[in-house]
Design a protein around this motif. Structure first.
Motif, short mmCIF file in Angstrom:
data_model
loop_
_atom_site.label_atom_id
_atom_site.label_comp_id
_atom_site.label_asym_id
_atom_site.label_seq_id
_atom_site.Cartn_x
_atom_site.Cartn_y
_atom_site.Cartn_z
N LEU A 21 74.20 10.01 41.71
CA LEU A 21 75.40 10.45 42.42
C LEU A 21 75.54 11.97 42.34
N GLN A 22 75.29 12.54 41.16
CA GLN A 22 75.37 14.00 41.00
C GLN A 22 74.36 14.70 41.90
N ASN A 23 73.11 14.17 41.92
CA ASN A 23 72.08 14.79 42.75
C ASN A 23 72.41 14.67 44.23
N THR A 24 72.98 13.52 44.65
CA THR A 24 73.33 13.31 46.06
C THR A 24 74.42 14.27 46.49
N LEU A 25 75.47 14.42 45.68
CA LEU A 25 76.56 15.33 46.03
C LEU A 25 76.07 16.77 46.12
N GLN A 26 75.13 17.12 45.25
CA GLN A 26 74.66 18.50 45.22
C GLN A 26 73.69 18.79 46.37
N SER A 27 72.75 17.83 46.65
CA SER A 27 71.72 18.10 47.64
C SER A 27 72.16 17.73 49.06
N GLN A 28 72.85 16.59 49.21
CA GLN A 28 73.20 16.12 50.55
C GLN A 28 74.51 16.70 51.07
N THR A 72 106.01 10.88 33.95
CA THR A 72 105.83 11.45 35.29
C THR A 72 104.55 10.92 35.90
N ARG A 73 104.62 10.52 37.14
CA ARG A 73 103.48 9.94 37.82
C ARG A 73 102.48 11.04 38.16
N LYS A 74 101.25 10.81 37.77
CA LYS A 74 100.22 11.81 37.99
C LYS A 74 99.78 11.78 39.45
N LYS A 75 99.77 12.93 40.06
CA LYS A 75 99.41 13.02 41.47
C LYS A 75 97.88 12.96 41.61
N LYS A 76 97.43 12.18 42.60
CA LYS A 76 96.00 12.07 42.82
C LYS A 76 95.44 13.40 43.31
N PRO A 77 94.28 13.80 42.81
CA PRO A 77 93.68 15.04 43.32
C PRO A 77 93.18 14.83 44.75
N ALA A 78 93.08 15.91 45.48
CA ALA A 78 92.62 15.83 46.87
C ALA A 78 91.14 15.48 46.90
N LEU A 79 90.74 14.76 47.94
CA LEU A 79 89.34 14.40 48.10
C LEU A 79 88.50 15.66 48.31
N PRO A 80 87.35 15.77 47.62
CA PRO A 80 86.53 16.96 47.76
C PRO A 80 85.69 16.96 49.03
N LEU A 81 85.69 15.83 49.78
CA LEU A 81 84.89 15.71 50.99
C LEU A 81 85.76 15.25 52.13
N SER A 89 84.00 17.87 39.02
CA SER A 89 85.36 17.73 39.56
C SER A 89 85.38 16.82 40.78
N ALA A 90 84.33 16.90 41.61
CA ALA A 90 84.26 16.05 42.79
C ALA A 90 84.16 14.58 42.41
N ILE A 91 83.35 14.27 41.41
CA ILE A 91 83.22 12.88 40.96
C ILE A 91 84.54 12.38 40.40
N GLU A 92 85.23 13.23 39.62
CA GLU A 92 86.53 12.84 39.06
C GLU A 92 87.56 12.57 40.16
N ALA A 93 87.56 13.42 41.20
CA ALA A 93 88.52 13.25 42.29
C ALA A 93 88.20 11.99 43.10
#
Length: 203
Positions: A164-171, A136-145, A179-183
């Motif tokens: 990248l983690q610090n940027t997503l959290q602060s900016q 079964t084809r895995k469905k892409k997760p929705a973009l967190p942004l 989960s956001a990085i994985e998506a």
């Protein structure tokens, strides 16, 4: 033994006579005394002759012998790599094992006198068992942004996973950073190579 000398501001200073290596005249009078070890020079009021006279009364420091020993670890008895003959023997043994396994897993051929209908049935059953279930084809997760934030993040392009983690959290005020990085990676915005972030051109 320490000798007492006088600094230019008339304050006294005591120096270990055993560590003084240089005494030289100073412009304007006095001497420059250089002891070994502390990296400092001392300007004193005494003339070089007076300093040397004080040093002449100092006893010669005793030099104690330091015992030495061979600190090298002993070499193991056998550190030679495997010989070519051993490698060839192991390769032949592995090939023989693989060939034997392939012969066991191959389907047995039908006898020559087997009826045609039985042969067809046998072939159909073999084909059915050989087919693998379609993954079964895995469905892409929705973009967190939202798209404009993804474009903004792409322009910033932090190079390391930590940045990248610090940027997503602060900016971008992302709460679940993992989960956001994985998506984002699943949607082809970038790829991860251990602690490095490799951005996809054109994204």
């Amino acid at each position: 033994m320490f000798i007492r000398l006088t600094r230019l501001d008339t304050s006294p200073i005591w120096l270990n006579a055993a560590f003084i290596v240089t005494v030289e005249p100073r412009k304007g009078g006095g001497s420059v005394v250089v002891p070994v070890g502390d990296g400092l020079d001392y300007d004193v009021r005494e003339t070089p002759e007076a300093v040397l006279a004080l040093l002449g009364d100092a006893p010669t420091p005793a030099i104690l012998p330091i015992p030495t020993k061979d600190a090298l670890t002993p070499t193991p008895e056998d550190v030679s790599p495997e010989t070519d003959a051993q490698l060839v023997s192991e390769a032949r043994q592995s090939a023989a094992t693989a060939e034997s396994s392939a012969e066991k897993s191959a389907p047995a051929e039908a006898p020559a006198d087997e009826p045609k209908l039985a042969k067809r049935t046998r072939k159909a059953s073999t084909t059915t068992t050989a087919k693998k279930p379609r993954a079964t084809r895995k469905k892409k997760p929705a973009l967190p942004l939202p798209p404009e934030d993804v474009d903004r993040l792409n322009r910033m392009r932090p190079k390391s996973l930590k940045k990248l983690q610090n940027t997503l959290q602060s900016q971008f005020k992302v709460e679940d950073v993992a989960s956001a990085i994985e998506a984002l990676a699943a949607n082809g915005v970038f790829t991860l190579e251990q602690e490095r972030v490799l951005w996809i051109e054109g994204k």
